[in-house]
Design a protein around this motif. Sequence first.
Motif, PDB file in Angstrom:
ATOM      1  N   GLY A  96      -3.922  15.065  -3.675  1.00 22.72           N
ATOM      2  CA  GLY A  96      -3.246  16.321  -3.402  1.00 22.72           C
ATOM      3  C   GLY A  96      -3.199  16.676  -1.931  1.00 22.72           C
ATOM      4  N   TYR A  97      -3.662  15.793  -1.078  1.00 21.05           N
ATOM      5  CA  TYR A  97      -3.667  16.018   0.363  1.00 21.05           C
ATOM      6  C   TYR A  97      -3.661  14.675   1.078  1.00 21.05           C
ATOM      7  CZ  TYR A  97      -8.549  14.728  -0.039  1.00 21.05           C
ATOM      8  OH  TYR A  97      -9.695  14.035  -0.314  1.00 21.05           O
ATOM      9  N   LYS A  98      -3.342  14.664   2.305  1.00 22.29           N
ATOM     10  CA  LYS A  98      -3.425  13.496   3.187  1.00 22.29           C
ATOM     11  C   LYS A  98      -3.116  12.171   2.495  1.00 22.29           C
ATOM     12  CE  LYS A  98      -5.539  14.648   7.285  1.00 22.29           C
ATOM     13  NZ  LYS A  98      -5.749  13.970   8.498  1.00 22.29           N
ATOM     14  N   THR A  99      -1.845  11.959   2.199  1.00 22.06           N
ATOM     15  CA  THR A  99      -1.481  10.698   1.563  1.00 22.06           C
ATOM     16  C   THR A  99      -1.721   9.511   2.493  1.00 22.06           C
ATOM     17  OG1 THR A  99       0.837  11.002   2.192  1.00 22.06           O
ATOM     18  CG2 THR A  99       0.185  11.732  -0.021  1.00 22.06           C
ATOM     19  N   ALA A 101       0.833  -1.207   0.000  1.00 21.57           N
ATOM     20  CA  ALA A 101       0.000   0.000   0.000  1.00 21.57           C
ATOM     21  C   ALA A 101       0.865   1.254   0.000  1.00 21.57           C
ATOM     22  CB  ALA A 101      -0.946  -0.004   1.196  1.00 21.57           C
ATOM     23  N   MET A 102       1.949   1.247   0.756  1.00 17.50           N
ATOM     24  CA  MET A 102       2.843   2.410   0.784  1.00 17.50           C
ATOM     25  C   MET A 102       3.535   2.604  -0.562  1.00 17.50           C
ATOM     26  SD  MET A 102       4.286   2.307   4.749  1.00 17.50           S
ATOM     27  CE  MET A 102       5.850   1.765   4.247  1.00 17.50           C
ATOM     28  N   ALA A 103       3.979   1.514  -1.179  1.00 20.09           N
ATOM     29  CA  ALA A 103       4.625   1.605  -2.492  1.00 20.09           C
ATOM     30  C   ALA A 103       3.627   2.083  -3.547  1.00 20.09           C
ATOM     31  CB  ALA A 103       5.216   0.251  -2.880  1.00 20.09           C
ATOM     32  N   ALA A 104       2.393   1.583  -3.484  1.00 23.18           N
ATOM     33  CA  ALA A 104       1.364   2.006  -4.432  1.00 23.18           C
ATOM     34  C   ALA A 104       1.026   3.480  -4.235  1.00 23.18           C
ATOM     35  CB  ALA A 104       0.113   1.148  -4.277  1.00 23.18           C
ATOM     36  N   ARG A 105       0.916   3.910  -2.980  1.00 24.21           N
ATOM     37  CA  ARG A 105       0.646   5.323  -2.689  1.00 24.21           C
ATOM     38  C   ARG A 105       1.735   6.211  -3.276  1.00 24.21           C
ATOM     39  NH1 ARG A 105       2.182   6.943   2.909  1.00 24.21           N
ATOM     40  NH2 ARG A 105       4.129   6.657   1.821  1.00 24.21           N
ATOM     41  N   ASP A 106       2.986   5.806  -3.098  1.00 24.84           N
ATOM     42  CA  ASP A 106       4.104   6.582  -3.642  1.00 24.84           C
ATOM     43  C   ASP A 106       4.012   6.675  -5.163  1.00 24.84           C
ATOM     44  OD1 ASP A 106       5.001   6.903  -1.056  1.00 24.84           O
ATOM     45  OD2 ASP A 106       6.591   5.394  -1.228  1.00 24.84           O
ATOM     46  N   ALA A 107       3.654   5.583  -5.810  1.00 26.02           N
ATOM     47  CA  ALA A 107       3.522   5.589  -7.274  1.00 26.02           C
ATOM     48  C   ALA A 107       2.408   6.532  -7.706  1.00 26.02           C
ATOM     49  CB  ALA A 107       3.242   4.169  -7.782  1.00 26.02           C
ATOM     50  N   VAL A 108       1.295   6.520  -7.008  1.00 25.94           N
ATOM     51  CA  VAL A 108       0.162   7.392  -7.343  1.00 25.94           C
ATOM     52  C   VAL A 108       0.541   8.853  -7.134  1.00 25.94           C
ATOM     53  CG1 VAL A 108      -2.194   8.050  -6.696  1.00 25.94           C
ATOM     54  CG2 VAL A 108      -1.587   5.629  -6.905  1.00 25.94           C
ATOM     55  N   VAL A 109       1.227   9.153  -6.039  1.00 25.99           N
ATOM     56  CA  VAL A 109       1.624  10.532  -5.756  1.00 25.99           C
ATOM     57  C   VAL A 109       2.584  11.043  -6.822  1.00 25.99           C
ATOM     58  CG1 VAL A 109       2.898  11.987  -4.124  1.00 25.99           C
ATOM     59  CG2 VAL A 109       1.146  10.425  -3.285  1.00 25.99           C
TER      60      VAL A 109
END
Length: 95
Positions: free
Chosen positions: A68-71, A15-23
Amino acid sequence: MITLGSTDRGAVRLAMAARDAVVVKGQCAVFVSRKTGEAVAVPYIDPSYDWLLRKHAEHLVGVYTDPGYKTSTLRQQLLEDINHHLKPARQGRAA
């Protein structure tokens, strides 16, 4: 295509790796194979995006856009979706 790792590393790390990719990329489709446990994110700008969505729909966890907020909220949503996606595979192993 961005390799996120394997479910062996745990759903939280995925989930953290996916979040980073999305950001970084803005919008990504996240895929996790129930068989192999491998996970990837495909940015919307990837030329094979549409084809991959059709070809590997059974592995699709979801399509995510950087709010754009609260990753941390995005990470939590990804974690819930990944766990829900993997639930049938986990139940199959328990049987």
